[in-house]
Design a protein around this motif. Structure first.
Motif, PDB file in Angstrom:
ATOM      1  N   PRO A 152      19.149  53.202  36.852  1.00  0.00           N
ATOM      2  CA  PRO A 152      20.065  54.345  36.865  1.00  0.00           C
ATOM      3  C   PRO A 152      21.525  53.972  36.605  1.00  0.00           C
ATOM      4  O   PRO A 152      22.297  54.792  36.108  1.00  0.00           O
ATOM      5  CB  PRO A 152      19.894  54.916  38.278  1.00  0.00           C
ATOM      6  CG  PRO A 152      18.510  54.515  38.682  1.00  0.00           C
ATOM      7  CD  PRO A 152      18.302  53.166  38.071  1.00  0.00           C
ATOM      8  N   ASN A 153      21.913  52.746  36.954  1.00  0.00           N
ATOM      9  CA  ASN A 153      23.292  52.317  36.699  1.00  0.00           C
ATOM     10  C   ASN A 153      23.343  50.804  36.518  1.00  0.00           C
ATOM     11  O   ASN A 153      22.363  50.098  36.789  1.00  0.00           O
ATOM     12  CB  ASN A 153      24.226  52.757  37.830  1.00  0.00           C
ATOM     13  CG  ASN A 153      23.828  52.148  39.161  1.00  0.00           C
ATOM     14  OD1 ASN A 153      23.947  50.945  39.362  1.00  0.00           O
ATOM     15  ND2 ASN A 153      23.345  52.981  40.079  1.00  0.00           N
ATOM     16  N   VAL A 154      24.489  50.316  36.047  1.00  0.00           N
ATOM     17  CA  VAL A 154      24.618  48.895  35.693  1.00  0.00           C
ATOM     18  C   VAL A 154      24.491  47.953  36.890  1.00  0.00           C
ATOM     19  O   VAL A 154      24.039  46.819  36.726  1.00  0.00           O
ATOM     20  CB  VAL A 154      25.958  48.611  34.976  1.00  0.00           C
ATOM     21  CG1 VAL A 154      25.953  49.172  33.573  1.00  0.00           C
ATOM     22  CG2 VAL A 154      27.150  49.157  35.768  1.00  0.00           C
ATOM     23  N   VAL A 155      24.873  48.402  38.062  1.00  0.00           N
ATOM     24  CA  VAL A 155      24.778  47.515  39.228  1.00  0.00           C
ATOM     25  C   VAL A 155      23.312  47.288  39.597  1.00  0.00           C
ATOM     26  O   VAL A 155      22.881  46.153  39.837  1.00  0.00           O
ATOM     27  CB  VAL A 155      25.588  48.079  40.417  1.00  0.00           C
ATOM     28  CG1 VAL A 155      25.363  47.229  41.663  1.00  0.00           C
ATOM     29  CG2 VAL A 155      27.073  48.119  40.076  1.00  0.00           C
ATOM     30  N   GLU A 156      22.516  48.373  39.586  1.00  0.00           N
ATOM     31  CA  GLU A 156      21.083  48.227  39.856  1.00  0.00           C
ATOM     32  C   GLU A 156      20.381  47.461  38.739  1.00  0.00           C
ATOM     33  O   GLU A 156      19.386  46.770  38.980  1.00  0.00           O
ATOM     34  CB  GLU A 156      20.442  49.613  40.010  1.00  0.00           C
ATOM     35  CG  GLU A 156      20.843  50.342  41.278  1.00  0.00           C
ATOM     36  CD  GLU A 156      20.186  51.709  41.376  1.00  0.00           C
ATOM     37  OE1 GLU A 156      18.946  51.768  41.365  1.00  0.00           O
ATOM     38  OE2 GLU A 156      20.923  52.716  41.443  1.00  0.00           O
ATOM     39  N   PRO A 176      26.822  46.507  28.634  1.00  0.00           N
ATOM     40  CA  PRO A 176      26.517  47.238  29.867  1.00  0.00           C
ATOM     41  C   PRO A 176      27.272  48.560  29.950  1.00  0.00           C
ATOM     42  O   PRO A 176      28.480  48.618  29.690  1.00  0.00           O
ATOM     43  CB  PRO A 176      26.976  46.281  30.971  1.00  0.00           C
ATOM     44  CG  PRO A 176      26.944  44.921  30.338  1.00  0.00           C
ATOM     45  CD  PRO A 176      27.351  45.160  28.919  1.00  0.00           C
ATOM     46  N   GLY A 177      26.540  49.631  30.290  1.00  0.00           N
ATOM     47  CA  GLY A 177      27.156  50.935  30.453  1.00  0.00           C
ATOM     48  C   GLY A 177      26.239  51.832  31.255  1.00  0.00           C
ATOM     49  O   GLY A 177      25.020  51.702  31.200  1.00  0.00           O
ATOM     50  N   GLY A 178      26.843  52.737  32.014  1.00  0.00           N
ATOM     51  CA  GLY A 178      26.086  53.614  32.903  1.00  0.00           C
ATOM     52  C   GLY A 178      26.542  53.351  34.328  1.00  0.00           C
ATOM     53  O   GLY A 178      26.132  52.372  34.939  1.00  0.00           O
TER      54      GLY A 178
END
Length: 223
Positions: A152-156, A176-178
């Motif tokens: 769902p996002n770049v950290v995950e 990386p994006g999101g």
């Protein structure tokens, strides 16, 4: 030097992104749909004011990334039209019904866009086999993949992003994006060692980039 792309949904954002130090602008319409092809006249009017690279989203509608023949022909027509006014690149991505990369249609659009570079957008985050899909995107001739690492996002997605950068081995840029923000861009940079990073820099629920967030993203990226 690491580079920053800002996704912009109006001309004001594009000028904010440029002023804040963005290296590239991805211009789209319809934020709520996740980005679609912008209005031709808007881009034509904006281009004389933009000194950084401006890539245009080519996406006929929101929803899935499998397109009819009519929609595919529309995408080709839009690429031809935008090439006439001097944009710097394109952003698109076509999947098959089984969420695999559509080799034929993507390759055709990349060839049509030449000599301008193309980014495969976050349709990539829906694929089943991420590393096989990377090879297919490279095969199509894309220069960049925009991805949150299929999460769902770049950290995950940070672990997958790191693996993608390694497997790409400089054959293609992993961007990386999101969910990328000034608060996490340093972490993503340190973990993935990617060269290009993507954010909308929108912090208030509007459709316009926050000037201070653009500057903070840039500062934290290269600080």
């Amino acid at each position: 030097m690491k580079k920053l792309e800002i996704a912009c949904f109006n001309s004001e954002s594009a000028l904010i992104a440029q002023q804040g130090g963005a290296d590239r602008i991805e211009f789209c319409a319809n934020l709520k749909e996740g980005g679609t092809t912008p209005d031709f006249k808007t881009i034509k009017k904006l281009l004389p004011e933009i000194r950084v690279d401006l890539y245009v989203m080519i996406r006929p509608r929101g929803g899935n990334f499998e397109y009819s023949e009519e929609e595919f022909q529309q995408m080709k027509a839009e690429i031809r039209e935008f090439k006439t006014i001097g944009v710097n690149g394109f952003v698109f991505g076509i999947l098959n019904h089984d969420k695999s990369i559509n080799l034929q249609q993507n390759t055709e659009l990349v060839e049509l866009a030449k000599p301008l570079p193309c980014t495969f957008h976050r349709a990539f985050d829906q694929v089943q086999d991420v590393f096989l899909s990377l090879e297919k995107v490279i095969q199509c001739g894309f220069s960049t993949v925009l991805t949150s690492g299929t999460m769902p996002n770049v950290v995950e997605g940070i672990t997958v992003l790191k693996q993608l950068v390694a497997k790409a081995d400089n054959r293609i840029t992993i961007m990386p994006g999101g969910g990328l923000r000034s608060s996490n861009i340093r972490l993503v940079k340190e973990q993935t060692r990617a060269g290009f990073y993507h954010s909308s820099a929108i912090t208030d629920g509007s459709e316009t980039a926050n000037p201070e967030e653009v500057k903070a993203l840039k500062a934290n990226l290269n600080g």
